[in-house]
Design an enzyme around this catalytic site. Structure first.
Site, PDB file in Angstrom:
ATOM      1  N   HIS A  61       0.833  -1.207   0.000  1.00 26.55           N
ATOM      2  CA  HIS A  61       0.000   0.000   0.000  1.00 26.55           C
ATOM      3  C   HIS A  61       0.868   1.258   0.000  1.00 26.55           C
ATOM      4  O   HIS A  61       1.311   1.711   1.047  1.00 26.55           O
ATOM      5  CB  HIS A  61      -0.896  -0.037   1.252  1.00 26.55           C
ATOM      6  N   LEU A  64       2.297   6.692  -5.045  1.00 27.30           N
ATOM      7  CA  LEU A  64       3.473   7.254  -5.718  1.00 27.30           C
ATOM      8  C   LEU A  64       3.147   8.555  -6.460  1.00 27.30           C
ATOM      9  O   LEU A  64       4.042   9.196  -6.993  1.00 27.30           O
ATOM     10  CB  LEU A  64       4.098   6.221  -6.665  1.00 27.30           C
ATOM     11  N   ARG A  65       1.861   8.938  -6.493  1.00 24.35           N
ATOM     12  CA  ARG A  65       1.427  10.259  -7.000  1.00 24.35           C
ATOM     13  C   ARG A  65       1.734  10.495  -8.479  1.00 24.35           C
ATOM     14  O   ARG A  65       1.771  11.652  -8.915  1.00 24.35           O
ATOM     15  CB  ARG A  65       2.083  11.397  -6.197  1.00 24.35           C
ATOM     16  N   ASN A  95      -5.196   6.036  -6.880  1.00 25.99           N
ATOM     17  CA  ASN A  95      -5.762   7.393  -6.813  1.00 25.99           C
ATOM     18  C   ASN A  95      -4.792   8.452  -7.340  1.00 25.99           C
ATOM     19  O   ASN A  95      -4.508   9.449  -6.695  1.00 25.99           O
ATOM     20  CB  ASN A  95      -6.237   7.737  -5.394  1.00 25.99           C
ATOM     21  N   HIS A 180     -10.579   0.612   1.851  1.00 22.36           N
ATOM     22  CA  HIS A 180     -10.428   1.782   2.727  1.00 22.36           C
ATOM     23  C   HIS A 180     -11.754   1.908   3.465  1.00 22.36           C
ATOM     24  O   HIS A 180     -12.771   2.260   2.869  1.00 22.36           O
ATOM     25  CB  HIS A 180     -10.120   3.005   1.857  1.00 22.36           C
ATOM     26  N   HIS A 233      -5.055  -0.472   6.292  1.00 24.87           N
ATOM     27  CA  HIS A 233      -4.732   0.407   7.433  1.00 24.87           C
ATOM     28  C   HIS A 233      -5.758   0.436   8.562  1.00 24.87           C
ATOM     29  O   HIS A 233      -6.332   1.484   8.866  1.00 24.87           O
ATOM     30  CB  HIS A 233      -4.444   1.839   6.969  1.00 24.87           C
ATOM     31  N   ASN A 279      -5.603   9.597   7.586  1.00 20.71           N
ATOM     32  CA  ASN A 279      -6.924   8.978   7.560  1.00 20.71           C
ATOM     33  C   ASN A 279      -6.742   7.469   7.352  1.00 20.71           C
ATOM     34  O   ASN A 279      -6.263   7.078   6.301  1.00 20.71           O
ATOM     35  CB  ASN A 279      -7.744   9.590   6.420  1.00 20.71           C
ATOM     36  N   ASP A 306       1.310   2.828   3.654  1.00 18.28           N
ATOM     37  CA  ASP A 306       0.379   3.862   3.200  1.00 18.28           C
ATOM     38  C   ASP A 306       1.177   5.152   2.907  1.00 18.28           C
ATOM     39  O   ASP A 306       0.706   6.266   3.173  1.00 18.28           O
ATOM     40  CB  ASP A 306      -0.724   4.118   4.239  1.00 18.28           C
ATOM     41  N   GLY A 347      -2.116  12.115   5.558  1.00 16.97           N
ATOM     42  CA  GLY A 347      -1.115  11.112   5.193  1.00 16.97           C
ATOM     43  C   GLY A 347       0.303  11.540   5.467  1.00 16.97           C
ATOM     44  O   GLY A 347       0.620  12.732   5.554  1.00 16.97           O
TER      45      GLY A 347
HETATM   46 ZN   LIG Z   1      -6.783   4.620   2.738  1.00 13.24          ZN
END
Ligand SMILES: [Zn+2]
Length: 456
Positions: A61, A64-65, A95, A180, A233, A279, A306, A347
């Site tokens: 998890h 890497l954006r 995401n 999530h 998580h 979160n 995460d 995060g």
């Molecule tokens: Zn999450």
């Protein structure tokens, strides 16, 4: 390459003993008692005395954006940070912008990863198109393109009919959904654990129930399907009880915990401000204790960072300058600061500190070295359906050499990640990757790391 004199910990093969490891053509060729392997002509021998030789660490998890947010991280910087943290593979969440819900994005990610001499990238596909929670992606096509896990992480799947259909379809393919778990009616605007700390900050609280209500709903679905379900998580004691209950009732469920949830409680927010905002949020001391116990007894299957890089502007650091650490007295944040805190992105980064923090639990004797390797390699490999997480002869030589006694300070300025958002800055850790080997090639060598470490 002959890795000589180390201590091999390989739970998948029930192996925990001193041994030499021979790698030929990128593949594990032999694991034998010390001194038994004669290195072939031209092989390099690496002395790993005092170190553990483990199957490469795998993080199920990370964010890497890339594509979309190069100011926070790129695939290149993220995979280099992963290698420095001892990871040979990381599962990159969907995401991004655009979202990884099409073959083109998956291929883009894998192409960028191939250009980097570092950790492997394991693509995670979105469950629903655009993470909008309405329409399922083409799972079979995404598997074909290389996806190994499915998740809308960052956003919960609110519609349980959609989730139920996803579980049924993925059960046929035998790939897991990583969930999530958040009921956004309950967590709405919650910026810290509901309780003493959220009151001190003057921000809306994020209760355990926002997580547990959703886990209870989703595990009820999981009990009715054959498909593998993974809880991302988890953060509190009741969530652990729900996982145990679902397993007793036949659910095929695994779960992960982050290093920050097994190391910090909510009070860290008073010290670190937005760099301890995530979160789900950091929870109470008793939740922290329950998490550690569940790591030790095997209820929690794996550690996931995460890894969530953010630039200073996304964390509202300028607006919050001077607010943290908060004094021991009862002062609250000003209304402006509280609002800036609530708007700060969630995060923290984790790839370069995860192993050191897990080793912290080993040194405290909360978990055994073998248990740590199960949680950071064996079990994530199974979740992701990878032929990895083991030092079996004939499989790709993804290996992490861990020096359990290397002491070092967390210095964010020296991170290979592009971002610096961590609440562990300045911390002294004991235990670090000395070498990270992917497919028989060294992709990280601590000797050339500027993050100076000393052996104790
Ligand atoms: Zn999450």
């Amino acid at each position: 390459m002959l890795l000589s004199g180390g201590h091999v910990i390989d739970p998948a093969n029930d192996f925990d003993a001193d041994a030499d490891v021979l790698v030929v053509d990128g593949v594990v060729q032999a694991v034998e008692e010390p001194g038994q392997i004669r290195a072939p002509e031209g092989a390099s021998t690496i002395d790993v005395h005092g170190c553990w030789v483990t199957p490469g660490l795998i993080d199920p998890h990370v964010h890497l954006r890339d594509p979309g947010f190069p100011q926070k991280e790129t695939i290149a910087t993220g995979l280099r940070a992963a290698a420095a943290g001892g990871f040979t593979a990381v599962a990159a969440m969907a995401n991004t912008s655009p979202v990884n819900d099409t073959l083109d994005i998956t291929r883009y990610m894998l192409d960028r990863a191939r250009e980097v001499h570092a950790s492997r990238l394991i693509p995670v596909s979105a469950v629903t198109k655009g993470l909008r929670g309405a329409e399922l992606v083409d799972f079979a096509a995404m598997v074909e393109a290389g996806a190994c896990l499915f998740s809308d992480d960052g956003i919960p799947i609110d519609d349980q009919v959609i989730l139920s259909r996803a579980l049924d379809e993925l059960a046929l393919l035998n790939f897991a959904v990583s969930l999530h778990e958040e009921d956004r009616h309950l967590s709405e605007e919650g910026a810290a654990n509901a309780g003493e700390v959220s009151k001190r900050l003057g921000v809306k609280g994020y209760p355990n129930s926002a997580e547990t209500a959703r886990i209870r709903r989703d595990l009820a679905l999981a009990i009715g399907t054959e498909g593998p379900v993974h809880i991302a998580h988890l953060s509190c004691a009741e969530s652990i009880e729900l996982v145990k209950h679902a397993r007793r009732n036949g659910a095929n469920v695994t779960c992960e915990v982050t290093p920050h949830h097994f190391w910090l409680d909510e009070h860290a927010v008073l010290e670190w401000g937005p760099n301890a905002k995530m979160n789900p949020p950091l929870r109470s001391e008793s939740d922290l204790e329950a998490i550690r116990a569940a790591m030790a007894d095997g209820t929690i299957d794996m550690i996931a960072t995460d890894h969530a890089p953010h630039d200073p502007a996304s964390k509202n650091l300028e607006h919050l300058a001077g607010c943290f650490p908060m004094s021991a007295s009862g002062a609250h944040l000003s209304d402006d600061a509280a609002s800036a805190f609530m708007r700060a992105a969630n995060g923290i980064i984790g790839l370069e500190t995860s192993l050191g923090l897990a080793m912290g639990l080993v040194h405290k004797k909360v978990i055994s070295p073998r248990r740590m390797v199960e949680m950071m390699s064996t079990n994530p490999a199974r979740l992701l359906r990878l032929e990895a997480g083991a030092l079996s002869c004939g499989i790709a030589a993804d290996i992490t050499i861990i020096d359990p006694d290397l002491e070092w300070f967390v210095e964010p300025a020296k991170f290979l990640s592009k971002s610096r958002n961590t609440p562990f800055a300045g911390m002294r850790l004991r235990g670090k990757a000395r070498l990270t080997i992917v497919g028989g090639e060294i992709v990280y060598d601590a000797r050339y790391d500027t993050n100076r470490a000393t052996r104790v």
